[in-house]
Design a protein around this motif. Structure first.
Motif, PDB file in Angstrom:
ATOM      1  N   ARG A  15       0.857  -1.183   0.000  1.00 29.23           N
ATOM      2  CA  ARG A  15       0.000   0.000   0.000  1.00 29.23           C
ATOM      3  C   ARG A  15       0.892   1.231   0.000  1.00 29.23           C
ATOM      4  N   ILE A  16       0.685   2.066  -1.004  1.00 34.20           N
ATOM      5  CA  ILE A  16       1.477   3.284  -1.133  1.00 34.20           C
ATOM      6  C   ILE A  16       0.530   4.474  -1.133  1.00 34.20           C
ATOM      7  N   GLU A  17       1.090   5.677  -1.126  1.00 38.61           N
ATOM      8  CA  GLU A  17       0.262   6.875  -1.209  1.00 38.61           C
ATOM      9  C   GLU A  17      -0.545   6.846  -2.499  1.00 38.61           C
ATOM     10  N   LYS A  18      -1.712   7.451  -2.479  1.00 34.73           N
ATOM     11  CA  LYS A  18      -2.670   7.349  -3.579  1.00 34.73           C
ATOM     12  C   LYS A  18      -2.080   7.814  -4.909  1.00 34.73           C
ATOM     13  N   LEU A  19      -2.282   6.988  -5.946  1.00 36.48           N
ATOM     14  CA  LEU A  19      -1.901   7.319  -7.312  1.00 36.48           C
ATOM     15  C   LEU A  19      -3.166   7.616  -8.117  1.00 36.48           C
ATOM     16  N   THR A  20      -3.008   8.323  -9.234  1.00 34.11           N
ATOM     17  CA  THR A  20      -4.158   8.667 -10.058  1.00 34.11           C
ATOM     18  C   THR A  20      -4.494   7.593 -11.086  1.00 34.11           C
ATOM     19  N   ALA A  21      -3.756   6.498 -11.131  1.00 29.97           N
ATOM     20  CA  ALA A  21      -3.976   5.441 -12.115  1.00 29.97           C
ATOM     21  C   ALA A  21      -5.238   4.647 -11.793  1.00 29.97           C
ATOM     22  N   ASP A  22      -5.855   4.098 -12.839  1.00 31.79           N
ATOM     23  CA  ASP A  22      -7.055   3.275 -12.675  1.00 31.79           C
ATOM     24  C   ASP A  22      -6.678   1.875 -12.209  1.00 31.79           C
ATOM     25  N   VAL A  23      -7.676   1.165 -11.667  1.00 31.96           N
ATOM     26  CA  VAL A  23      -7.458  -0.224 -11.237  1.00 31.96           C
ATOM     27  C   VAL A  23      -7.149  -1.073 -12.464  1.00 31.96           C
ATOM     28  N   GLY A  24      -6.110  -1.894 -12.384  1.00 29.22           N
ATOM     29  CA  GLY A  24      -5.682  -2.735 -13.496  1.00 29.22           C
ATOM     30  C   GLY A  24      -4.642  -2.097 -14.389  1.00 29.22           C
ATOM     31  N   ALA A  25      -4.345  -0.824 -14.173  1.00 33.04           N
ATOM     32  CA  ALA A  25      -3.368  -0.117 -15.002  1.00 33.04           C
ATOM     33  C   ALA A  25      -1.943  -0.485 -14.587  1.00 33.04           C
ATOM     34  N   ASN A  26      -1.034  -0.429 -15.548  1.00 30.58           N
ATOM     35  CA  ASN A  26       0.388  -0.662 -15.268  1.00 30.58           C
ATOM     36  C   ASN A  26       1.024   0.653 -14.837  1.00 30.58           C
ATOM     37  N   VAL A  27       1.883   0.570 -13.820  1.00 34.45           N
ATOM     38  CA  VAL A  27       2.574   1.740 -13.284  1.00 34.45           C
ATOM     39  C   VAL A  27       4.063   1.431 -13.263  1.00 34.45           C
ATOM     40  N   ASP A  28       4.878   2.401 -13.675  1.00 32.09           N
ATOM     41  CA  ASP A  28       6.330   2.254 -13.621  1.00 32.09           C
ATOM     42  C   ASP A  28       6.894   3.206 -12.578  1.00 32.09           C
ATOM     43  N   PHE A  29       7.764   2.695 -11.730  1.00 30.64           N
ATOM     44  CA  PHE A  29       8.471   3.514 -10.748  1.00 30.64           C
ATOM     45  C   PHE A  29       9.900   3.692 -11.239  1.00 30.64           C
ATOM     46  N   ALA A  30      10.252   4.930 -11.588  1.00 31.57           N
ATOM     47  CA  ALA A  30      11.579   5.208 -12.132  1.00 31.57           C
ATOM     48  C   ALA A  30      12.574   5.619 -11.052  1.00 31.57           C
ATOM     49  N   GLU A  31      12.092   6.011  -9.876  1.00 31.13           N
ATOM     50  CA  GLU A  31      12.989   6.419  -8.797  1.00 31.13           C
ATOM     51  C   GLU A  31      13.429   5.179  -8.032  1.00 31.13           C
ATOM     52  N   VAL A  32      14.455   4.499  -8.548  1.00 33.09           N
ATOM     53  CA  VAL A  32      14.983   3.275  -7.950  1.00 33.09           C
ATOM     54  C   VAL A  32      16.306   3.623  -7.284  1.00 33.09           C
ATOM     55  N   LEU A  33      16.400   3.371  -5.975  1.00 31.10           N
ATOM     56  CA  LEU A  33      17.592   3.729  -5.204  1.00 31.10           C
ATOM     57  C   LEU A  33      18.579   2.578  -5.107  1.00 31.10           C
ATOM     58  N   PHE A  34      18.077   1.339  -5.248  1.00 31.03           N
ATOM     59  CA  PHE A  34      18.908   0.143  -5.083  1.00 31.03           C
ATOM     60  C   PHE A  34      18.256  -0.971  -5.885  1.00 31.03           C
ATOM     61  N   VAL A  35      19.079  -1.800  -6.532  1.00 32.14           N
ATOM     62  CA  VAL A  35      18.524  -2.930  -7.278  1.00 32.14           C
ATOM     63  C   VAL A  35      19.527  -4.077  -7.248  1.00 32.14           C
ATOM     64  N   GLY A  36      19.005  -5.306  -7.234  1.00 27.01           N
ATOM     65  CA  GLY A  36      19.860  -6.485  -7.245  1.00 27.01           C
ATOM     66  C   GLY A  36      19.905  -7.169  -5.904  1.00 27.01           C
ATOM     67  N   ALA A  37      20.769  -8.191  -5.839  1.00 21.60           N
ATOM     68  CA  ALA A  37      20.955  -8.937  -4.597  1.00 21.60           C
ATOM     69  C   ALA A  37      22.339  -9.564  -4.620  1.00 21.60           C
ATOM     70  N   GLY A  38      22.946  -9.638  -3.464  1.00 18.39           N
ATOM     71  CA  GLY A  38      24.251 -10.282  -3.357  1.00 18.39           C
ATOM     72  C   GLY A  38      25.344  -9.491  -4.033  1.00 18.39           C
ATOM     73  N   ALA A  39      26.180 -10.193  -4.827  1.00 22.44           N
ATOM     74  CA  ALA A  39      27.345  -9.572  -5.441  1.00 22.44           C
ATOM     75  C   ALA A  39      26.983  -8.630  -6.581  1.00 22.44           C
ATOM     76  N   ASP A  40      25.836  -8.854  -7.229  1.00 21.34           N
ATOM     77  CA  ASP A  40      25.474  -8.011  -8.369  1.00 21.34           C
ATOM     78  C   ASP A  40      24.540  -6.861  -7.998  1.00 21.34           C
ATOM     79  N   ALA A  41      24.547  -6.449  -6.739  1.00 19.40           N
ATOM     80  CA  ALA A  41      23.708  -5.338  -6.285  1.00 19.40           C
ATOM     81  C   ALA A  41      24.270  -4.018  -6.795  1.00 19.40           C
ATOM     82  N   ARG A  42      23.356  -3.121  -7.184  1.00 23.52           N
ATOM     83  CA  ARG A  42      23.764  -1.795  -7.645  1.00 23.52           C
ATOM     84  C   ARG A  42      23.100  -0.749  -6.765  1.00 23.52           C
TER      85      ARG A  42
END
Length: 105
Positions: free
Chosen positions: A23-50
């Motif tokens: 559950r996140i703060e309210k978005l204006t997208a409709d139910v069933g819509a695809n949403v992309d989050f571009a503000e990524v601070l960390f990605v990966g796991a283990g040795a290949d983490a960025r």
């Protein structure tokens, strides 16, 4: 360990993995819509983490909007002693429930 990411949305940060529902703060997208989050601070796991400085270049997290709703009621009560001052208010925070479908770096 599965791919994980830390995203920023609505002024908060969330650690997510594919299949997570959150559950996140309210978005204006409709139910069933695809949403992309571009503000990524960390990605990966283990040795290949960025780790981003502050964001990871070219990374994004895909999600699907499952529902919209309002949280449980909170009581806001203001009181000043000896001044005959009382104010009572209720508040229900709106939210959007999303399911994480993909993490791409």
């Amino acid at each position: 360990m599965t791919d994980q990411a830390i995203i920023k949305t609505g002024g908060k940060q969330y650690r997510v993995a594919v299949g997570d529902k959150l559950r996140i703060e309210k978005l204006t997208a409709d139910v069933g819509a695809n949403v992309d989050f571009a503000e990524v601070l960390f990605v990966g796991a283990g040795a290949d983490a960025r780790i981003g400085t502050p964001l990871v270049e070219g990374a994004k997290v895909n999600a699907v909007v499952r529902s919209h709703g309002r949280g449980k009621k909170l009581i806001v009560y203001k009181f000043r002693r000896r001044k005959n001052y009382r104010r009572k208010n209720g508040h229900r925070q709106p939210y959007t429930e999303v399911e994480i479908t993909g993490i791409s770096a």
